[in-house]
Design a protein around this motif. Structure first.
Motif, PDB file in Angstrom:
ATOM      1  N   ILE A 205      32.888  33.195  40.165  1.00 25.05           N
ATOM      2  CA  ILE A 205      34.130  33.332  39.777  1.00 25.05           C
ATOM      3  C   ILE A 205      34.384  34.552  38.817  1.00 25.05           C
ATOM      4  N   ASP A 206      33.310  34.368  37.752  1.00 23.66           N
ATOM      5  CA  ASP A 206      33.268  35.800  36.972  1.00 23.66           C
ATOM      6  C   ASP A 206      33.120  37.181  37.746  1.00 23.66           C
ATOM      7  N   HIS A 207      32.111  36.914  38.504  1.00 25.95           N
ATOM      8  CA  HIS A 207      31.986  38.047  39.239  1.00 25.95           C
ATOM      9  C   HIS A 207      33.158  38.719  40.066  1.00 25.95           C
ATOM     10  N   GLY A 208      33.880  37.823  40.783  1.00 30.19           N
ATOM     11  CA  GLY A 208      35.075  38.014  41.644  1.00 30.19           C
ATOM     12  C   GLY A 208      36.059  38.567  40.670  1.00 30.19           C
ATOM     13  N   LEU A 209      36.209  37.919  39.460  1.00 29.04           N
ATOM     14  CA  LEU A 209      37.393  38.326  38.735  1.00 29.04           C
ATOM     15  C   LEU A 209      37.066  39.734  38.139  1.00 29.04           C
ATOM     16  N   GLU A 210      35.860  40.078  37.987  1.00 23.88           N
ATOM     17  CA  GLU A 210      35.482  41.365  37.798  1.00 23.88           C
ATOM     18  C   GLU A 210      35.778  42.458  38.808  1.00 23.88           C
ATOM     19  N   LEU A 211      35.654  41.953  39.945  1.00 23.84           N
ATOM     20  CA  LEU A 211      35.750  42.847  41.066  1.00 23.84           C
ATOM     21  C   LEU A 211      37.224  43.069  41.110  1.00 23.84           C
ATOM     22  N   THR A 212      38.078  42.131  41.413  1.00 23.63           N
ATOM     23  CA  THR A 212      39.460  42.138  41.695  1.00 23.63           C
ATOM     24  C   THR A 212      40.254  42.955  40.497  1.00 23.63           C
ATOM     25  N   GLY A 213      39.685  42.445  39.344  1.00 25.72           N
ATOM     26  CA  GLY A 213      40.241  43.118  38.224  1.00 25.72           C
ATOM     27  C   GLY A 213      40.112  44.691  38.220  1.00 25.72           C
ATOM     28  N   HIS A 214      39.151  45.038  38.537  1.00 30.80           N
ATOM     29  CA  HIS A 214      38.744  46.464  38.442  1.00 30.80           C
ATOM     30  C   HIS A 214      39.871  47.146  39.584  1.00 30.80           C
ATOM     31  N   PHE A 215      40.029  46.734  40.530  1.00 31.40           N
ATOM     32  CA  PHE A 215      40.809  47.383  41.511  1.00 31.40           C
ATOM     33  C   PHE A 215      42.240  47.043  41.302  1.00 31.40           C
ATOM     34  N   ILE A 216      42.879  46.112  40.791  1.00 28.94           N
ATOM     35  CA  ILE A 216      44.123  45.871  40.352  1.00 28.94           C
ATOM     36  C   ILE A 216      44.389  46.794  39.526  1.00 28.94           C
ATOM     37  N   GLU A 217      43.658  47.036  38.350  1.00 28.88           N
ATOM     38  CA  GLU A 217      43.779  47.959  37.360  1.00 28.88           C
ATOM     39  C   GLU A 217      43.948  49.338  37.761  1.00 28.88           C
ATOM     40  N   ARG A 218      42.822  49.722  38.751  1.00 29.79           N
ATOM     41  CA  ARG A 218      42.795  51.133  38.876  1.00 29.79           C
ATOM     42  C   ARG A 218      43.832  51.551  40.182  1.00 29.79           C
ATOM     43  N   ARG A 219      44.104  50.606  40.974  1.00 31.51           N
ATOM     44  CA  ARG A 219      44.720  51.015  42.262  1.00 31.51           C
ATOM     45  C   ARG A 219      46.069  50.617  41.977  1.00 31.51           C
ATOM     46  N   LEU A 220      46.622  49.516  41.217  1.00 29.28           N
ATOM     47  CA  LEU A 220      47.884  49.388  41.013  1.00 29.28           C
ATOM     48  C   LEU A 220      48.519  49.728  39.875  1.00 29.28           C
ATOM     49  N   PHE A 221      47.783  49.292  38.644  1.00 28.60           N
ATOM     50  CA  PHE A 221      48.381  49.747  37.299  1.00 28.60           C
ATOM     51  C   PHE A 221      48.320  50.838  36.697  1.00 28.60           C
ATOM     52  N   ASN A 222      47.227  51.281  37.181  1.00 27.63           N
ATOM     53  CA  ASN A 222      46.830  52.777  36.501  1.00 27.63           C
ATOM     54  C   ASN A 222      47.876  53.880  37.130  1.00 27.63           C
ATOM     55  N   THR A 223      48.271  53.481  38.626  1.00 27.83           N
ATOM     56  CA  THR A 223      49.054  54.557  39.211  1.00 27.83           C
ATOM     57  C   THR A 223      50.314  54.530  38.658  1.00 27.83           C
TER      58      THR A 223
END
Length: 245
Positions: A205-223
């Motif tokens: 679960i920890d690894h999954g959240l790290e993975l999804t969190g990276h792309f949610i932050e980079r591809r959604l919110f940072n843009t």
């Protein structure tokens, strides 16, 4: 103009003395907002807690303008069911904050997430089930908004077996035998995300959240020049500490 739909309550803000501007994710029309007269009153506010599902009708002069919601008395009041489960309530807050932050008013892409979000919300009283569902839901959020990860085959060889890592740049899976030289720069890919029969450990679960969190932050919110919603950060921190109700 007028329409009727189901809506998942994402939040709201007070308007005037007792009015409420309600923010919902609808089954057919994406994220929508409307004014509920008396919605902030003591009698009605429990109905509009985030995570509840309501039957509503919208009326207004133009779709682009703030209209009025008329909401049926009946609703699925999940918040009250989870009142003694603080970690589950954190999950509700995170789900709603991500949807509010990632979807614009009238964004129909969010409707693809309606059924999956209801399913997740209905499982939040089962601590053995919902954390893995939550990670899968975040993957679905990325996919629904056009930023899905490619976890079907190795980016290097094209093979679909032995996938163990994900590139933080491309979002594509990598086979373990191909990852040795740069493994420290890759995200671990939990097996439960590629095999529905695989159990999910706390570490997964920890690894999954790290993975999804990276792309949610980079591809959604940072843009959008926005930060990751704070409720999502709190949920990850609490899960990392394995806080239980």
């Amino acid at each position: 103009m007028q329409w009727r739909d189901e809506g998942l309550v994402l939040g709201g803000r007070k308007f005037g003395e007792s009015g409420l501007i309600l923010d919902v994710l609808t089954r057919e029309r994406g994220r929508r907002s409307g004014l509920v007269y008396g919605g902030a009153s003591r009698k009605k506010r429990a109905q509009y807690e985030p995570g509840n599902t309501v039957e509503l009708s919208w009326s207004g002069r133009l779709e682009e303008q703030l209209g009025r919601f008329d909401v049926a008395e009946s609703s699925r009041q999940r918040a009250s069911r989870l009142i003694d489960l603080p970690l589950a309530l954190n999950a509700v807050a995170s789900i709603c904050a991500l949807l509010r932050g990632a979807l614009n008013e009238g964004d129909h892409a969010g409707s693809a997430l309606f059924a999956a979000t209801e399913l997740l919300l209905d499982q939040l009283d089962d601590n053995d089930v919902w954390p893995a569902l939550y990670v899968r839901w975040e993957l679905g959020l990325l996919a629904a908004l056009g930023f899905g990860l490619d976890l079907d085959a190795c980016a290097v060889t094209g093979a679909n077996d032995g996938l163990t890592h994900v590139s933080p740049r491309t979002g594509r899976a990598v086979k373990g035998s191909e990852a040795a030289e740069y493994v420290d720069r890759l995200f671990l890919l939990p097996n439960f995300l590629i095999d529905a029969r695989s159990p999910a450990t706390e570490q997964d679960i920890d690894h999954g959240l790290e993975l999804t969190g990276h792309f949610i932050e980079r591809r959604l919110f940072n843009t959008m020049n926005r930060d990751m919603p704070e409720p999502r950060r709190r949920l990850v921190a609490k899960l990392a500490r394995r806080e239980t109700p």
